[in-house]
Design an enzyme around this catalytic site. Structure first.
Site, PDB file in Angstrom:
ATOM      1  N   GLY A 242       0.784  -1.218  -0.080  1.00 36.86           N
ATOM      2  CA  GLY A 242      -0.018   0.110   0.180  1.00 36.86           C
ATOM      3  C   GLY A 242       0.777   1.153  -0.132  1.00 36.86           C
ATOM      4  N   GLY A 278       3.701  -3.408  -3.757  1.00 36.25           N
ATOM      5  CA  GLY A 278       3.520  -3.789  -5.146  1.00 36.25           C
ATOM      6  C   GLY A 278       4.108  -2.174  -5.885  1.00 36.25           C
ATOM      7  CE1 TYR A 319      -9.389   1.606  -9.081  1.00 40.99           C
ATOM      8  CE2 TYR A 319      -7.493   1.750 -10.648  1.00 40.99           C
ATOM      9  CZ  TYR A 319      -8.364   0.982  -9.956  1.00 40.99           C
ATOM     10  OH  TYR A 319      -8.136  -0.332  -9.694  1.00 40.99           O
ATOM     11  CB  CYS A 351     -16.641   2.356 -29.432  1.00 46.43           C
ATOM     12  SG  CYS A 351     -15.715   2.295 -30.949  1.00 46.43           S
ATOM     13  CD  GLU A 352     -16.985   1.718 -22.773  1.00 46.55           C
ATOM     14  OE1 GLU A 352     -17.655   2.542 -21.807  1.00 46.55           O
ATOM     15  OE2 GLU A 352     -17.071   0.430 -22.755  1.00 46.55           O
ATOM     16  CE1 TYR A 380      -2.176  -3.630  -8.406  1.00 44.97           C
ATOM     17  CE2 TYR A 380      -1.115  -1.593  -7.750  1.00 44.97           C
ATOM     18  CZ  TYR A 380      -1.535  -2.929  -7.457  1.00 44.97           C
ATOM     19  OH  TYR A 380      -1.349  -3.272  -6.092  1.00 44.97           O
TER      20      TYR A 380
HETATM   21  N1  LLP Z   1      -1.354  -7.105  -0.474  1.00 49.01           N
HETATM   22  C1  LLP Z   1      -2.698  -7.382  -0.778  1.00 49.01           C
HETATM   23  C2  LLP Z   1      -3.320  -8.274  -0.091  1.00 49.01           C
HETATM   24  C3  LLP Z   1      -3.194  -6.406  -1.885  1.00 49.01           C
HETATM   25  O1  LLP Z   1      -4.592  -6.711  -2.051  1.00 49.01           O
HETATM   26  C4  LLP Z   1      -2.648  -5.477  -2.436  1.00 49.01           C
HETATM   27  C5  LLP Z   1      -3.080  -4.566  -3.443  1.00 49.01           C
HETATM   28  C6  LLP Z   1      -1.176  -5.178  -2.477  1.00 49.01           C
HETATM   29  C7  LLP Z   1      -0.544  -6.200  -1.264  1.00 49.01           C
HETATM   30  C8  LLP Z   1      -0.172  -4.214  -2.947  1.00 49.01           C
HETATM   31  O2  LLP Z   1      -0.689  -3.275  -2.731  1.00 49.01           O
HETATM   32  P1  LLP Z   1       0.222  -1.964  -3.482  1.00 49.01           P
HETATM   33  O3  LLP Z   1       1.361  -2.213  -2.632  1.00 49.01           O
HETATM   34  O4  LLP Z   1       0.516  -2.264  -4.796  1.00 49.01           O
HETATM   35  O5  LLP Z   1      -0.567  -0.689  -3.141  1.00 49.01           O
HETATM   36  N2  LLP Z   1      -5.722  -1.521  -9.484  1.00 49.01           N
HETATM   37  C9  LLP Z   1      -5.569  -0.374  -8.350  1.00 49.01           C
HETATM   38  C10 LLP Z   1      -4.796  -1.094  -6.977  1.00 49.01           C
HETATM   39  C11 LLP Z   1      -5.474  -2.280  -6.362  1.00 49.01           C
HETATM   40  C12 LLP Z   1      -4.761  -2.632  -5.208  1.00 49.01           C
HETATM   41  C13 LLP Z   1      -5.004  -4.155  -4.974  1.00 49.01           C
HETATM   42  N3  LLP Z   1      -4.298  -4.508  -3.832  1.00 49.01           N
HETATM   43  C14 LLP Z   1      -4.633   0.823  -8.832  1.00 49.01           C
HETATM   44  O6  LLP Z   1      -4.529   0.945 -10.150  1.00 49.01           O
HETATM   45  O7  LLP Z   1      -4.433   1.784  -8.359  1.00 49.01           O
END
Ligand code: LLP
Length: 427
Positions: A242, A278, A319, A351-352, A380
């Protein structure tokens, strides 16, 4: 920080001009910097060194085999969420003892594959899921390690679609439920209850919510210890991912800031720590390059129509996410006058009306044929790409020590239909 910089008015990825890559590989193209990915991983490693955590890269952010392999070689484990991600993790030869598996909807088949692979632990999100893991473990005559995902009811102050740690979210279990489930660990003879898992959301820009969530987890751990449950030791605390990054003008925390805020709590817990970053590792380590097809002047707006759409990068549409967009070639100082600037919507061919990369964006006046770099697209980005409008998925390229390699070929039409069948009666 990242390795996409302008040298002599031209965008480079490390030592390679981005234009050279796209002239050879075409557009849209995702381009990743090996050195940036590695340095972000090492930043987290160094910041959290006092608690020597297992860093499990959250593969959902970017599951390219090349990206995952480079992280596996650097010592990373993986946070996975599906059988497909398990398959990828094993392909990049990470030790299964460095794989943790979250998701509210693991199927019995996926659970079996993960038990057979010998993963470190399942991050379990509900009691029915726990019962399923117990039943599968019994059937395959193996034991499974589990951590319960705690929902601490903490608001991470991020986009509502990517907040995961409040009562309204589908993730994890409340503190009392987690405690009660630990008390009943004996009901699951094939499971070892080894930890607590947290993940409160993504693109989090403050340290406060982490502190709150970890404090909540440690209170539960204390209650579990005090209950002296036979044959049970809480070994792990997984604080999830996160950590937010800078897309525009966010006041993001550094890895050191996050670490400083939570290390006192983590260190005194005596628990083994797991992290699941991530976006922090790959977000700013990738760009998507697209080509301008047309500049369309409509009644009230100008549209820069490019060859990448919402199917290639869905974050702006989904988003309202902001991504910086830069021409690969910068203008010389003499051409920075007002007429060299335009305000336009940068839109794709899908087409959106939701198919946009940017709205009302001020950018240097661009023309058909020019390339634009969409920055901060390493997390992502490609992983959320689709074939909507029967568009081919873009290629992915990695730059590494002055060279580049295509790490995923651009899709071809044959691949688009490879799993489809026209029933004989319709032939
Ligand atoms: N751990 C779990 C259980 C998760 O569900 C996630 C992300 C992470 C770790 C990694 O989170 P990060 O460090 O990347 O913030 N598609 C969205 C983000 C969805 C995140 C889902 N879970 C975007 O493009 O902002």
């Amino acid at each position: 920080m990242h390795d996409f910089t302008f040298k002599k008015e031209e965008l480079y990825c490390e030592d390679v001009p981005v234009s050279r890559i796209v002239e050879a590989c075409g557009t849209p193209a995702y381009i990743y910097s090996h050195s940036t990915i590695l340095s972000h991983f090492k930043k987290i490693e160094a910041a959290f060194k006092p608690v020597n955590p297992l860093i499990c890269f959250s593969m959902k952010a970017n599951s390219s085999l090349a990206v995952c392999r480079l992280l596996a070689k650097a010592g990373s484990g993986f946070d996975i969420v599906s059988g497909g991600e398990l398959y990828r993790a094993l392909k990049v030869k990470v030790s299964p003892k460095k794989i943790v598996y979250a998701s509210v909807g693991k199927t019995p088949e996926e659970i079996k594959e993960a038990i057979r692979a010998g993963i470190l632990c399942f991050n379990v999100e509900s009691i029915p899921e726990l019962e399923t893991i117990e039943a599968v473990a019994r059937k395959v005559k193996k034991r499974a390690r589990i951590a319960l995902r705690l929902n601490p009811d903490v608001d991470a102050h991020t986009h509502r679609f990517i907040t995961t740690g409040t009562k309204e979210n589908k993730f994890g279990m409340g503190p009392e439920d987690v405690f009660q489930t630990f008390l009943h660990a004996g009901d699951y003879p094939h499971l070892d209850f080894v930890g607590i898992h947290l993940h409160i959301g993504s693109q989090i820009l403050e340290t406060g919510p982490y502190v709150q969530a970890i404090e909540c987890a440690l209170q539960v751990v204390e209650r579990i210890k005090a209950a002296k449950i036979p044959r049970l030791t809480v070994e792990y605390l997984n604080i999830g991912g996160g950590f937010g990054i800078i897309y525009k003008d966010e006041e993001a925390q550094t890895a050191d800031d996050f670490a400083r805020a939570v290390i006192p709590l983590l260190a005194s817990s005596g628990l083994k720590i797991i992290l699941e970053p991530g976006r922090f590792i790959v977000g700013n380590a990738g760009i998507m390059v697209t080509r301008v097809l047309y500049v369309k002047k409509a009644a009230t707006k100008t549209f820069v129509i490019v060859d990448a759409g919402m199917n290639d990068l869905i974050r702006p549409a989904l988003y309202g996410a902001y991504h910086e967009i830069l021409p690969l070639k910068q203008r010389s100082a003499s051409s920075t006058a007002m007429d060299a600037v335009m305000v336009a919507d940068i839109v794709g061919p899908v087409c959106e009306s939701g198919d946009f990369l940017a709205k009302d964006r001020r950018l240097p006046r661009v023309e058909a044929g020019e390339y634009l770099a969409v920055m901060g697209a390493g997390a992502y980005g490609f992983v959320m790409a689709s074939n909507y409008n029967s568009r081919l998925k873009p290629c992915e390229v990695m730059v590494f020590k002055g060279r580049y390699a295509v790490v995923r070929k651009r899709e071809r039409y044959q691949e688009l239909i490879k799993n489809e069948v026209i029933p004989s009666k319709l032939q």
